[in-house]
Scaffold this motif. Structure first.
Motif, mmCIF file in Angstrom:
data_model
loop_
_atom_site.group_PDB
_atom_site.id
_atom_site.type_symbol
_atom_site.label_atom_id
_atom_site.label_comp_id
_atom_site.label_asym_id
_atom_site.label_seq_id
_atom_site.Cartn_x
_atom_site.Cartn_y
_atom_site.Cartn_z
ATOM 1 N N ARG A 67 8.681 9.622 -8.541
ATOM 2 C CA ARG A 67 9.599 9.193 -9.612
ATOM 3 C C ARG A 67 11.012 9.703 -9.335
ATOM 4 O O ARG A 67 11.994 8.972 -9.522
ATOM 5 C CB ARG A 67 9.102 9.696 -10.978
ATOM 6 C CG ARG A 67 8.038 8.814 -11.607
ATOM 7 C CD ARG A 67 7.834 9.141 -13.076
ATOM 8 N NE ARG A 67 7.319 10.497 -13.256
ATOM 9 C CZ ARG A 67 6.031 10.815 -13.292
ATOM 10 N NH1 ARG A 67 5.121 9.858 -13.168
ATOM 11 N NH2 ARG A 67 5.636 12.050 -13.457
ATOM 12 N N ALA A 68 11.107 10.948 -8.876
ATOM 13 C CA ALA A 68 12.423 11.511 -8.546
ATOM 14 C C ALA A 68 13.059 10.750 -7.378
ATOM 15 O O ALA A 68 14.263 10.466 -7.383
ATOM 16 C CB ALA A 68 12.280 12.990 -8.206
ATOM 17 N N THR B 83 6.945 -2.857 -12.592
ATOM 18 C CA THR B 83 7.199 -2.651 -11.169
ATOM 19 C C THR B 83 7.315 -1.160 -10.849
ATOM 20 O O THR B 83 6.705 -0.667 -9.892
ATOM 21 C CB THR B 83 8.488 -3.386 -10.742
ATOM 22 O OG1 THR B 83 8.313 -4.792 -10.959
ATOM 23 C CG2 THR B 83 8.813 -3.131 -9.282
ATOM 24 N N ILE B 84 8.093 -0.433 -11.652
ATOM 25 C CA ILE B 84 8.235 1.008 -11.434
ATOM 26 C C ILE B 84 6.895 1.700 -11.592
ATOM 27 O O ILE B 84 6.513 2.563 -10.780
ATOM 28 C CB ILE B 84 9.276 1.618 -12.403
ATOM 29 C CG1 ILE B 84 10.660 0.969 -12.218
ATOM 30 C CG2 ILE B 84 9.358 3.127 -12.216
ATOM 31 C CD1 ILE B 84 11.270 1.160 -10.849
ATOM 32 N N ASN B 85 6.143 1.317 -12.621
ATOM 33 C CA ASN B 85 4.818 1.916 -12.830
ATOM 34 C C ASN B 85 3.900 1.657 -11.635
ATOM 35 O O ASN B 85 3.152 2.543 -11.213
ATOM 36 C CB ASN B 85 4.182 1.366 -14.113
ATOM 37 C CG ASN B 85 4.694 2.070 -15.360
ATOM 38 O OD1 ASN B 85 5.016 3.252 -15.312
ATOM 39 N ND2 ASN B 85 4.780 1.346 -16.463
ATOM 40 N N ARG B 86 3.936 0.434 -11.100
ATOM 41 C CA ARG B 86 3.077 0.097 -9.963
ATOM 42 C C ARG B 86 3.421 0.962 -8.749
ATOM 43 O O ARG B 86 2.537 1.469 -8.057
ATOM 44 C CB ARG B 86 3.238 -1.385 -9.620
ATOM 45 C CG ARG B 86 2.491 -1.842 -8.354
ATOM 46 C CD ARG B 86 0.993 -1.899 -8.556
ATOM 47 N NE ARG B 86 0.649 -2.854 -9.578
ATOM 48 C CZ ARG B 86 0.526 -4.179 -9.379
ATOM 49 N NH1 ARG B 86 0.709 -4.676 -8.171
ATOM 50 N NH2 ARG B 86 0.203 -4.986 -10.372
ATOM 51 N N LEU B 87 4.710 1.127 -8.487
ATOM 52 C CA LEU B 87 5.136 1.947 -7.349
ATOM 53 C C LEU B 87 4.652 3.384 -7.490
ATOM 54 O O LEU B 87 4.182 3.998 -6.532
ATOM 55 C CB LEU B 87 6.664 1.928 -7.232
ATOM 56 C CG LEU B 87 7.305 0.613 -6.776
ATOM 57 C CD1 LEU B 87 8.817 0.697 -6.907
ATOM 58 C CD2 LEU B 87 6.924 0.289 -5.338
ATOM 59 N N ASP C 265 0.837 -1.200 0.000
ATOM 60 C CA ASP C 265 0.000 0.000 0.000
ATOM 61 C C ASP C 265 0.873 1.252 0.000
ATOM 62 O O ASP C 265 2.091 1.190 0.152
ATOM 63 C CB ASP C 265 -0.955 0.011 1.199
ATOM 64 C CG ASP C 265 -0.225 -0.159 2.524
ATOM 65 O OD1 ASP C 265 0.876 0.420 2.686
ATOM 66 O OD2 ASP C 265 -0.733 -0.885 3.395
ATOM 67 N N LEU C 266 0.220 2.399 -0.182
ATOM 68 C CA LEU C 266 0.920 3.679 -0.293
ATOM 69 C C LEU C 266 1.787 3.960 0.931
ATOM 70 O O LEU C 266 2.947 4.379 0.794
ATOM 71 C CB LEU C 266 -0.108 4.798 -0.498
ATOM 72 C CG LEU C 266 0.401 6.210 -0.756
ATOM 73 C CD1 LEU C 266 -0.602 6.991 -1.603
ATOM 74 C CD2 LEU C 266 0.661 6.973 0.540
ATOM 75 N N GLU C 267 1.243 3.719 2.117
ATOM 76 C CA GLU C 267 1.978 4.047 3.339
ATOM 77 C C GLU C 267 3.259 3.221 3.453
ATOM 78 O O GLU C 267 4.326 3.734 3.797
ATOM 79 C CB GLU C 267 1.093 3.827 4.574
ATOM 80 C CG GLU C 267 -0.034 4.828 4.726
ATOM 81 C CD GLU C 267 -1.203 4.572 3.775
ATOM 82 O OE1 GLU C 267 -1.290 3.439 3.214
ATOM 83 O OE2 GLU C 267 -2.019 5.494 3.587
ATOM 84 N N THR C 268 3.143 1.910 3.169
ATOM 85 C CA THR C 268 4.312 1.030 3.272
ATOM 86 C C THR C 268 5.352 1.383 2.217
ATOM 87 O O THR C 268 6.553 1.458 2.509
ATOM 88 C CB THR C 268 3.882 -0.445 3.122
ATOM 89 O OG1 THR C 268 2.882 -0.740 4.095
ATOM 90 C CG2 THR C 268 5.065 -1.379 3.320
ATOM 91 N N ILE C 269 4.903 1.608 0.980
ATOM 92 C CA ILE C 269 5.836 1.954 -0.105
ATOM 93 C C ILE C 269 6.517 3.285 0.204
ATOM 94 O O ILE C 269 7.737 3.424 0.056
ATOM 95 C CB ILE C 269 5.097 2.011 -1.459
ATOM 96 C CG1 ILE C 269 4.646 0.599 -1.867
ATOM 97 C CG2 ILE C 269 5.983 2.614 -2.546
ATOM 98 C CD1 ILE C 269 3.687 0.557 -3.037
#
Length: 361
Positions: free
Chosen positions: A253-254, A236-240, A207-211
């Protein structure tokens, strides 16, 4: 029917999973294929009794309230099992995944030497991705074991449930189980930053908080390992990025361009001969050109960079599959099923003179 006998059978046969369902005999997954045991179909009383024989009161309460529960347990010295218990059609079902007590060496898994050098980095994010059952946990455990044996670090793992148990070697290893030792991945990561970690393993970045917490930890001087159920570095990058609100995506992204070290996507295939399975990889190393593509939102061009990055240890999944097939380690049909672009591989085999002969392997 006794659970010990079923687990003994799993260990003896090398089965990866044991399925227990009402109306079916016990079913094991052997080298990727489901095989029913030669026993009568199980009744609701059978599965309920088997569940109660291994499930703690806390987890039984969670099952009663929420319809499912997950936990891990040790089967003596033989193996560990990760268990998912659930209700279906009003009765109890279970899936038990075997986790070997033997830690594989990185050479056994097939991780290139160039990737091993990244494990000495003091900071950054290392992701291992793939579908369920693709060996992500085994690869991560082997990497943690390598660091544990080689470096004097404090390693914190956050898992749901704990799968591989790590003994203290050169490193000190703290393993926390969500639901037992800590309430959530997010809470464990927040607390971990106050526990003097060098390495943090996040069992699942869901989830957003963990990532967000994992990316921050990687930015602030920690080596962070994590898993996602994605296939391929670009996905994977797109999912993040897509987990975050639109107005935050440029910033994430940065941050990823600054912190990402490597993405390994993997698939397990049955060996062409004999028992067991072999792993195919897509490996992306965060070179300056790839970091630039991430920062500039040109992620679709990452596969092209991977294709020309062999000197850094990079490879596309289809290239890995093709090499395994050429060396006769996997069968044609299994390779085609796992391929990202099956037509390209078929064309390569034709051009190499494989033709229909290749398909018979």
């Amino acid at each position: 029917m006794q659970i010990d006998k079923l687990l003994d059978l799993c260990v003896a046969k090398g089965a990866s999973d044991l399925h227990l369902a009402v109306g079916s005999p016990p079913v094991v997954r052997l080298h990727g294929k489901l095989r029913g045991l030669n026993t009568p179909p199980m009744t609701p009383e059978d599965t309920l009794a088997l569940m109660k024989s291994i499930t703690s009161e806390r987890c039984q309460q969670e099952l009663a309230e929420g319809g499912s529960t997950d936990f891990g347990f040790s089967f003596g010295e033989k193996a560990r099992f990760r268990v998912s218990v659930f209700k279906q059609k009003g009765v109890t079902g279970m899936v038990l995944r075997q986790i070997s007590n033997t830690m594989l060496d990185l050479d056994d898994i097939g991780i290139p030497e160039q990737i091993r050098t990244l494990l000495y980095k003091p900071r950054g994010m290392f992701l291992v991705t793939g579908p369920t059952g693709s060996g992500k946990s085994t690869t991560l455990a082997s990497m943690i074991n390598f660091i544990n044996a080689e470096m004097d670090h404090h390693i914190i793992t956050v898992e749901d449930p704990i799968e591989f148990y790590h003994q203290h070697k050169k490193s000190l290893v703290t393993q926390r189980e969500v639901g037992v030792d800590v309430s959530s991945f997010e809470e464990a990561l927040r607390r971990a930053l106050r526990q003097d970690p060098d390495v943090i393993l996040v069992g699942e970045m869901r989830d957003l908080e963990t990532i967000g917490a994992a990316v921050t930890a990687a930015e602030t001087g920690h080596l962070v390992f994590g898993t996602l159920h994605t296939m391929g570095a670009a996905e994977t990058i797109n999912r993040l990025v897509d987990v975050f609100p639109t107005n935050q995506q440029s910033q994430i992204r940065a941050q990823l361009a600054q912190s990402i070290l490597c993405v390994i996507s993997q698939a397990l295939l049955p060996k062409a001969e004999g028992s067991g399975r072999v792993c195919a990889f897509e490996i992306m190393v965060a070179t300056p050109p790839i970091c630039h593509l991430i920062r500039e939102n040109k992620i679709f061009r990452i596969p092209s960079e991977i294709q020309t990055g062999a000197r850094h240890g990079m490879t596309l999944l289809d290239e890995s599959l093709f090499k395994l097939f050429k060396s006769k380690k996997i069968r044609y049909q299994d390779m085609i099923e796992k391929a990202v672009n099956a037509q390209d591989i078929i064309q390569r085999i034709k051009e190499a003179g494989g033709g229909s002969a290749g398909r018979k392997r």
